[in-house]
Design an enzyme around this catalytic site. Sequence first.
Site, PDB file in Angstrom:
ATOM      1  N   GLU A  55     -25.021  -4.789  46.714  1.00 35.88           N
ATOM      2  CA  GLU A  55     -24.920  -6.351  46.393  1.00 35.88           C
ATOM      3  C   GLU A  55     -25.963  -6.468  45.488  1.00 35.88           C
ATOM      4  O   GLU A  55     -27.935  -6.461  46.055  1.00 35.88           O
ATOM      5  CB  GLU A  55     -24.867  -7.667  47.163  1.00 35.88           C
ATOM      6  CG  GLU A  55     -24.971  -8.584  47.576  1.00 35.88           C
ATOM      7  CD  GLU A  55     -25.670  -9.500  47.246  1.00 35.88           C
ATOM      8  OE1 GLU A  55     -25.832 -10.220  45.992  1.00 35.88           O
ATOM      9  OE2 GLU A  55     -27.067  -9.868  47.761  1.00 35.88           O
ATOM     10  N   CYS A  95     -30.638 -14.201  44.357  1.00 39.72           N
ATOM     11  CA  CYS A  95     -29.551 -13.569  43.806  1.00 39.72           C
ATOM     12  C   CYS A  95     -28.645 -14.757  43.265  1.00 39.72           C
ATOM     13  O   CYS A  95     -27.690 -14.147  42.246  1.00 39.72           O
ATOM     14  CB  CYS A  95     -29.228 -12.405  43.790  1.00 39.72           C
ATOM     15  SG  CYS A  95     -28.074 -12.648  45.970  1.00 39.72           S
ATOM     16  N   GLU A 147     -31.959 -11.460  34.527  1.00 44.08           N
ATOM     17  CA  GLU A 147     -32.206 -12.265  34.916  1.00 44.08           C
ATOM     18  C   GLU A 147     -33.414 -12.763  35.420  1.00 44.08           C
ATOM     19  O   GLU A 147     -34.540 -11.597  35.770  1.00 44.08           O
ATOM     20  CB  GLU A 147     -32.004 -11.228  36.209  1.00 44.08           C
ATOM     21  CG  GLU A 147     -31.953 -12.006  37.948  1.00 44.08           C
ATOM     22  CD  GLU A 147     -31.067 -11.252  39.518  1.00 44.08           C
ATOM     23  OE1 GLU A 147     -31.046 -11.931  40.065  1.00 44.08           O
ATOM     24  OE2 GLU A 147     -31.317 -10.089  39.178  1.00 44.08           O
ATOM     25  N   GLY A 193     -30.134  -5.476  46.533  1.00 45.15           N
ATOM     26  CA  GLY A 193     -31.535  -4.943  45.707  1.00 45.15           C
ATOM     27  C   GLY A 193     -31.334  -5.754  43.884  1.00 45.15           C
ATOM     28  O   GLY A 193     -30.082  -6.065  44.018  1.00 45.15           O
ATOM     29  N   SER A 194     -32.111  -4.187  42.996  1.00 49.00           N
ATOM     30  CA  SER A 194     -31.989  -4.838  42.246  1.00 49.00           C
ATOM     31  C   SER A 194     -30.635  -3.965  41.909  1.00 49.00           C
ATOM     32  O   SER A 194     -30.468  -3.147  42.272  1.00 49.00           O
ATOM     33  CB  SER A 194     -33.273  -4.562  41.309  1.00 49.00           C
ATOM     34  OG  SER A 194     -33.386  -2.853  40.990  1.00 49.00           O
TER      35      SER A 194
END
Length: 485
Positions: A254, A288, A389, A232-233
């Site tokens: 991750e 990602c 991002e 996730g974030s």
Amino acid sequence: MTDTLQKTPYKIYINGEWVEGASGSHIGIISPATGKTLAHVSKGTKQDVENAVKAAKAAFTAWSKKTAEERADILYAFKALIEKNAEKFAHIISSEMGKPVKEARIEVGFATGLIRFAAENTRRLEGDIVPGSRPGEKILLEKIPHGVIGGISAWNFPLALFMRKVAPALAAGNTIVIKPHELAPLAALEATKLAEQAGIPAGVLNVVTGDGQEVGVPLVESPDISLITMTGSTATGKKIMAAAANTLKEVRLELGGKAPFIVMEDADLEKAATAAITARFTNAGQVCTSNERTYIHAAIYDKFVELVKQKVAALKVGNPLEDTTDMGPKVSQQELEKVHAMVEKAVAEGAKLETGGKRLTGGLYDHGHFYAPTVLTNVKEAMEIVQNEVFGPVMLLTKVTDYDDALRQANDCRYGLSAYVFTQDLKRIMRISSDLHFGEVYVNREGGEAPQGFHHGYKDSGLGGEDGKYGLEAYVQTKTIYLNA
């Protein structure tokens, strides 16, 4: 799409049974392409998490005592069932999160590849025997499962990220309680139905749907969970790490990325431009490992920009369930607005908008969250869009003077997940290991990790890593035995 999903609300899966959540409430799953409700799922609570963890804890002993071959056979059966229903899963993925169906098919293949790798390697979780310090003594270093694993998966790869946690956890002899993302839990729930058919015993796999506060937080805080694995974030990952500290559980995260895509003057420009487009606009940039910053050598900059603009203009944005669609919608209105705000700020800071930069309207576009494929040039290091991002279909093009300039700008980033380099110069390629500070690097190719690789990032991109033998080893711990007669 309606013929592939159940019409009644999905329940929670605990101890081998589909049960109504304690709250009795449900969450509507909305198509980001049409705005229509696809299904409803149970809105889980802390009580549901506690019930699931209790079931997983009770099932652990019997599951962990199964032989490696027995666990592998069940995983192989699970893989075969997913493959048999591959087209159904592709349509579910495409419908619930907006990914073009041709990309969703690739995701299903990756998901089954993750199961296959886990099954193949149940017998390769090897320890060591080393000499003891006393006559006749042997020291055994044995790999054993943790116990109950807590999993939290993201919405952008709803089936693959579910399997990325479930398959290695079960292969290593653990049981698991997993929360699919509330925006896109349907593929995970349908896969869980097949897990029953594959022979996964009651309590070994438990799935609790719901939001982060009601399900994710109690999952992380549970004293009976030994390891939390989350995709996730970065912001959410940091909160999880802090919360997990209270019970000293292991954490695997991750998180986000800000991948640089370096194109040198000796690169195959056609190949590089095609890969740059693929790495940026796949899944509407909601990956990602996406190409978030494109650095182009000054000698080929103008030509490369024109190539990119031509290729972007050829992208078909539309219904993700159509095979000819290249890019679908953003997953939500909130995500679309976030991306648009970043583009507008970049333009205000001096970036040049070459194409896109707006929400698409008219026809199907009025019902979903469609954003135009966007290209920005004259992008400078200090701009906010270069540092944060984007996670959307926005390509940033920056001119660099040489390889050292590209490396410097690439490394000037708090993320460290993926990077791309296009060059034919072996000396430059040899410098990647020491001079490019990212966990995985794609040389002369687009992105897309392999199940046998190791997907991991540095800095704000996470902790630990997933996939391959190194990822599988995260799901075991080491026990040392001093063996004497």
